[in-house]
Design an enzyme around this catalytic site. Structure first.
Site, mmCIF file in Angstrom:
data_model
loop_
_atom_site.group_PDB
_atom_site.id
_atom_site.type_symbol
_atom_site.label_atom_id
_atom_site.label_comp_id
_atom_site.label_asym_id
_atom_site.label_seq_id
_atom_site.Cartn_x
_atom_site.Cartn_y
_atom_site.Cartn_z
ATOM 1 N N TYR A 1 -34.862 11.709 -36.467
ATOM 2 C CA TYR A 1 -33.434 11.887 -35.953
ATOM 3 C C TYR A 1 -33.689 11.332 -34.486
ATOM 4 C CZ TYR A 1 -29.349 13.824 -33.479
ATOM 5 O OH TYR A 1 -28.347 13.686 -32.965
ATOM 6 N N ASN B 1 -30.287 19.229 -36.181
ATOM 7 C CA ASN B 1 -30.494 18.019 -37.029
ATOM 8 C C ASN B 1 -30.147 18.006 -38.592
ATOM 9 O OD1 ASN B 1 -31.479 17.110 -34.411
ATOM 10 N ND2 ASN B 1 -33.609 17.038 -35.174
ATOM 11 N N HIS C 1 -4.627 -21.312 -54.304
ATOM 12 C CA HIS C 1 -4.800 -22.310 -52.805
ATOM 13 C C HIS C 1 -3.299 -22.076 -52.200
ATOM 14 C CE1 HIS C 1 -8.397 -24.097 -54.360
ATOM 15 N NE2 HIS C 1 -7.767 -24.158 -55.298
ATOM 16 N N GLN D 1 -25.541 10.280 -33.574
ATOM 17 C CA GLN D 1 -24.252 10.970 -32.934
ATOM 18 C C GLN D 1 -23.110 10.240 -33.039
ATOM 19 O OE1 GLN D 1 -24.298 14.049 -29.909
ATOM 20 N NE2 GLN D 1 -22.953 12.963 -28.702
ATOM 21 N N SER E 1 13.536 -6.674 -33.860
ATOM 22 C CA SER E 1 13.070 -7.109 -32.669
ATOM 23 C C SER E 1 13.847 -6.601 -31.547
ATOM 24 C CB SER E 1 13.285 -8.758 -33.029
ATOM 25 O OG SER E 1 13.306 -9.271 -31.731
ATOM 26 N N GLU F 1 1.956 -5.355 -41.725
ATOM 27 C CA GLU F 1 1.141 -5.953 -40.741
ATOM 28 C C GLU F 1 0.287 -5.019 -40.153
ATOM 29 O OE1 GLU F 1 3.560 -8.379 -38.011
ATOM 30 O OE2 GLU F 1 4.990 -8.250 -39.655
ATOM 31 N N LYS G 1 16.256 -10.147 -36.737
ATOM 32 C CA LYS G 1 15.133 -9.802 -37.434
ATOM 33 C C LYS G 1 15.028 -8.623 -38.135
ATOM 34 C CE LYS G 1 11.678 -12.176 -36.795
ATOM 35 N NZ LYS G 1 10.773 -12.328 -35.528
HETATM 36 N N1 ARG Z 1 -24.468 16.019 -31.897
HETATM 37 C C1 ARG Z 1 -25.602 15.801 -32.734
HETATM 38 C C2 ARG Z 1 -25.392 14.702 -33.680
HETATM 39 O O1 ARG Z 1 -24.053 14.528 -34.146
HETATM 40 C C3 ARG Z 1 -26.051 16.866 -33.358
HETATM 41 C C4 ARG Z 1 -27.528 16.915 -33.462
HETATM 42 C C5 ARG Z 1 -28.195 17.012 -32.043
HETATM 43 N N2 ARG Z 1 -29.729 17.165 -32.183
HETATM 44 C C6 ARG Z 1 -30.318 17.160 -31.169
HETATM 45 N N3 ARG Z 1 -31.499 17.330 -31.164
HETATM 46 N N4 ARG Z 1 -30.083 16.894 -29.960
HETATM 47 O O2 ARG Z 1 -26.242 13.889 -34.038
#
Ligand code: ARG
Length: 483
Positions: A315, A108, A154, A320, A275, A288, A281
């Site tokens: 978390y 995390n 405009h 992810q 084109s 674009e 063209k």
């Molecule tokens: N792949 C996860 C992400 O991008 C990483 C963290 C995963 N953590 C977990 N507790 N599974 O967020």
């Protein structure tokens, strides 16, 4: 492939579920940053004796090999994410010692670290491209300094301006975007390590040391905030959206000016296509496509906002998905800025057509009203008289410079013999005396200042580069410490 977490569940995972949660396709962008973070983190584990001196040397060499092995994308296959891949390959190379590198941290905080390291490098690259784009804007403005151009409101002809003034309007827009990216950098530049899964780490991780060697300016104040927040991603995608919106607008201008109806500019064949059916063209496809990619990036902005809405602390795996969003926005913006700066070098102004156009659109009308005001008329009446004069010219199929003194006096006795000499596009331009206006000496000095502003931006990029590190740099520093 064994999961990092297989103890709890015996690793019995449905094969579709396994594939469904796999993020290696996106994570491969983070390989170098994950290894960079791993080296730094291993160095701090060594400082508190979790990793022995001998193991540390083995692990350092191991990471170099892991980098080499995993740079072949096929060896990433089968791993759940980049963290598992790096740790898994390290284990294959160094054996048991690899089992210690995850002590006191979590994926995390690791993923936040990887993403922040990626973003610092990305921001620097994007800012450098933006500087080049702005340099090309100044150059094209400088090369066509004296060209008088019609400004539109405009989509109707409004007032004559210097082409350089028009181009510098985009210099301003992209300068604000540059500033936004550099402000994002400051919010990104906070070390997440020490947060662990969400509560902090039970090991005496030297976060000041990590901050120093990974070149962050500060350490996070709250572990729960750090692992749960992605507003630093949202902010940068907002900044990218601003860049893309500005690009889409200048592209739209160029598409219109390049059309045969306008023919103000010619875009080099190098950036146009033909084109398959209509042989005549020459299509401005690249412009674009930039306009189209703006839809993708602004869509990414909405995605990153909605991704975080209503998420419980801290978390959650939803987060992810932010990588897909970020990498798409990042790549499309970088590619667009890069190609547009090259297109700028490849456009030519069709000066004769522009000149002809200027003489036809009654662009001096506001200045005629101002002329009457300066002779003593009230602005509202002067506006009305000039409006009548325009209607007369349309009916008689005449431009202002073909009006006789007698005709003019029929509209107001304040029209004097100096009218024709005063009411020219050039004089209209120079009559604008506010410091933001199109007056040629003001625009000339703005151009000079623009070069100075570019230099300041270059210094900023230089400063940010020094606030960033690489694997090789980090390895050198650690080696010096060990000697
Ligand atoms: N792949 C996860 C992400 O991008 C990483 C963290 C995963 N953590 C977990 N507790 N599974 O967020």
């Amino acid at each position: 492939m064994d999961k990092l977490w297989s103890g709890r569940t015996n690793g019995i995972l449905d094969s579709k579920a396994d594939l469904f949660m796999n993020s290696i396709k996106e994570d491969k962008e983070l390989l170098d940053f994950d290894i960079l973070g791993n080296i730094a983190y291993s160095a701090t584990l060594r400082k508190i004796g979790i990793i022995s001196e001998d193991d540390f040397s083995i692990i350092l060499d191991g990471f170099k090999k892991v980098r080499h092995v995993l740079s072949d994308e096929s060896s990433l296959l089968g791993y759940e994410d980049i963290h598992s891949a790096v740790e898994g390959e390290l284990r294959k190379i160094v054996g048991d010692a690899a089992g210690k590198i995850h002590t006191g941290r979590s994926r995390n905080d690791q993923i936040v670290l990887d993403e922040k390291l990626f973003l610092k490098e990305y921001s620097i690259e994007l800012m450098s491209f933006l500087i080049e784009l702005k340099k090309n804007l100044i150059e094209i403005a400088e090369e066509n300094k004296d060209v008088i151009f019609p400004a539109y409101t405009h989509m109707q002809k409004a007032q004559p301006v210097l082409f350089a003034h028009y181009i510098l309007s985009y210099f301003e827009k992209f300068s604000r975007d540059f500033k936004k990216i550099s402000e994002c950098f400051e919010n990104i530049d906070i070390l997440p390590l020490g947060s662990g899964a969400c509560a902090g780490s039970g090991y005496a991780i030297d976060t000041d040391y990590l901050m120093k060697i990974l070149r962050f300016k500060a350490v996070t104040d709250n572990s729960m905030d750090e692992v749960s927040s992605r507003d630093y991603v949202q902010d940068i995608i907002y900044a990218l959206s601003c860049i893309m919106i500005h690009l889409s607008r200048i592209c739209e201008d160029f598409i219109i000016y390049n059309s045969s109806e306008f023919s103000f500019i010619d875009i080099s064949d190098k950036f146009c296509t033909g084109s398959s059916i209509m042989p005549q063209k020459k299509n401005p496809d690249i412009l674009e496509l930039i306009r189209g990619k703006c839809a993708v990036v602004t869509g990414n902005l909405l995605q990153i906002i909605v991704l975080q809405k209503g998420l419980p602390s801290t978390y959650n795996r939803d987060l992810q998905e932010d990588k897909k969003i970020l990498f798409q926005a990042g790549k499309e913006t970088l590619k667009s800025v890069e190609i547009f700066k090259d297109i700028l070098k490849n456009i030519t102004l069709k000066k004769e057509i522009i000149k002809e156009n200027i003489s036809q659109g009654f662009l001096e009308a506001t200045d005629i009203a101002d002329y009457l005001v300066k002779k003593g008329e009230k602005f509202r009446d002067a506006h009305h008289i000039t409006g009548k004069l325009v209607s007369y010219c349309i009916k008689e199929n005449k431009s202002f410079n073909k009006l006789t003194q007698k005709e003019l006096e029929g509209f107001s006795e304040l029209f004097d013999t100096d009218f024709q000499q005063k009411i020219t596009a050039g004089n209209c331009i120079d009559s604008k005396i506010t410091s933001c206006g199109t007056n040629s000496s003001i625009v000339g000095s703005k151009l000079k200042i623009a070069y100075e502003r570019l230099n300041t931006m270059l210094l900023k990029v230089q400063e940010l580069k020094e606030r960033n590190t690489t694997i090789n740099q980090l390895l050198k520093e650690i080696k010096n410490e060990m000697d």
